[in-house]
Design an enzyme around this catalytic site. Structure first.
Site, mmCIF file in Angstrom:
data_model
loop_
_atom_site.group_PDB
_atom_site.id
_atom_site.type_symbol
_atom_site.label_atom_id
_atom_site.label_comp_id
_atom_site.label_asym_id
_atom_site.label_seq_id
_atom_site.Cartn_x
_atom_site.Cartn_y
_atom_site.Cartn_z
ATOM 1 N N GLU A 89 32.162 -16.610 2.638
ATOM 2 C CA GLU A 89 33.361 -17.174 2.003
ATOM 3 C C GLU A 89 34.622 -16.503 2.542
ATOM 4 O OE1 GLU A 89 33.212 -17.638 -2.242
ATOM 5 O OE2 GLU A 89 35.334 -18.169 -2.354
ATOM 6 N N GLU A 119 25.863 -12.221 -5.064
ATOM 7 C CA GLU A 119 27.007 -11.768 -4.261
ATOM 8 C C GLU A 119 26.896 -10.278 -3.966
ATOM 9 O OE1 GLU A 119 30.728 -12.637 -6.172
ATOM 10 O OE2 GLU A 119 30.259 -14.771 -6.369
HETATM 11 O O1 KIV Z 1 30.498 -20.512 -7.396
HETATM 12 C C1 KIV Z 1 30.748 -21.175 -6.391
HETATM 13 O O2 KIV Z 1 31.168 -22.329 -6.440
HETATM 14 C C2 KIV Z 1 30.536 -20.552 -5.084
HETATM 15 C C3 KIV Z 1 31.083 -21.255 -3.895
HETATM 16 C C4 KIV Z 1 32.519 -20.958 -3.757
HETATM 17 C C5 KIV Z 1 30.320 -20.955 -2.649
HETATM 18 O O3 KIV Z 1 29.975 -19.489 -5.000
#
Ligand code: KIV
Length: 263
Positions: free
Chosen positions: A181, A114
């Site tokens: 997201e 991320e």
């Molecule tokens: O951890 C997760 O489930 C995610 C999704 C929301 C894309 O990163």
């Protein structure tokens, strides 16, 4: 199911075939999802909430992702598996490489991290070593406190431009897939059109190359406030298998997500 590879996924983008992805954390659901034809599963750090019962993803450790990746791989030898590097596990090249090795050896095809511009060096180091990397921008749950909660991102012009720029910078650095997201659908459309890599959305409207949902959300077994972008596919399907089939077909024919489930 024959093995799903990154070049196959890349071709789906080129040929405008929509991609249905889902989170998975264990053997049984992984097997069911792949039997129903889900090509991509994410061993997400959302397991901190859905499996461990915390109120964020921040508690998840690399060992947790490793454990669940092994289980999901057993259930689905041929799916394309994407695993999260959890909070604070990819700061510093040495640490990142060590943690990536654990996840790839557990069965993942690709790791997901991320963040924006600050990840360029990390992505280059991983790509140099032939590791497939997926970016994740927009709402980044590992920054939940910094963002003051789980909120739609990119609503203001400046913020939208920052996200557009970040997407291009990450692609240039070497990511081979991107998760967007909780951003407005028209912003996600622009980013999807700008990039040549597959872009998968969650809460980001219908214009991305594919969709991903947390499995518990898709099955309507998440407690608390109902999120706008979440659809319960089980409620009128009669079985989990039918719910998954319905999800795949609605994503593939462009019926999910419609306006009701978008920002
Ligand atoms: O951890 C997760 O489930 C995610 C999704 C929301 C894309 O990163």
């Amino acid at each position: 199911m024959e093995s799903i590879t990154i070049s196959k996924i890349q071709n789906w983008k080129k040929n405008k075939k929509k991609i249905a992805a889902i989170t998975a954390y264990d053997f049984s659901f992984s097997r069911l999802f792949s039997n129903e034809g889900i090509p991509i599963m994410l061993i997400g750090d959302s397991l901190g909430m859905t499996i461990q019962g915390h109120n964020s993803t921040l508690s998840v450790k690399i060992q947790d992702i490793e454990y669940h990746t092994k289980a999901v791989r057993k259930g689905s030898p041929n799916s394309f598996l994407l695993s999260d590097l959890p909070f604070m596990s990819y700061f510093g090249v040495k640490e990142t490489l060590k943690n990536t090795a654990k996840i790839i050896q557990a069965g993942a095809n690709m790791i997901k991290i991320e963040g924006g511009k600050w990840l360029v060096k990390t992505i280059k180091e991983l790509s140099k070593r032939s590791i497939l990397v997926c970016g994740h921008i927009g709402l980044t749950p590992q920054s939940v406190d910094y963002l003051s909660g789980y909120k739609v991102q990119g609503k203001e012009q400046n913020d939208a431009q920052r996200i557009i720029d970040e997407a291009s910078i990450l692609e240039e650095a070497g990511i081979k897939m991107l998760i967007l997201e909780c951003i407005p659908s028209l912003l996600a459309k622009k980013i999807t059109e700008n990039l040549s890599i597959p872009v998968i959305g969650i809460g980001s409207g219908k214009y991305t190359d594919g969709q991903i949902l947390v499995m518990q959300d898709l099955l309507g077994i998440t407690d608390g406030k109902k999120l706008k972008f979440v659809k319960n596919f089980l409620s009128d399907s009669g079985s989990i298998q039918n719910a998954v089939k319905k999800y795949i077909s609605e994503v593939e024919n462009g019926n999910f997500p419609n306006e009701k489930y978008s920002f």
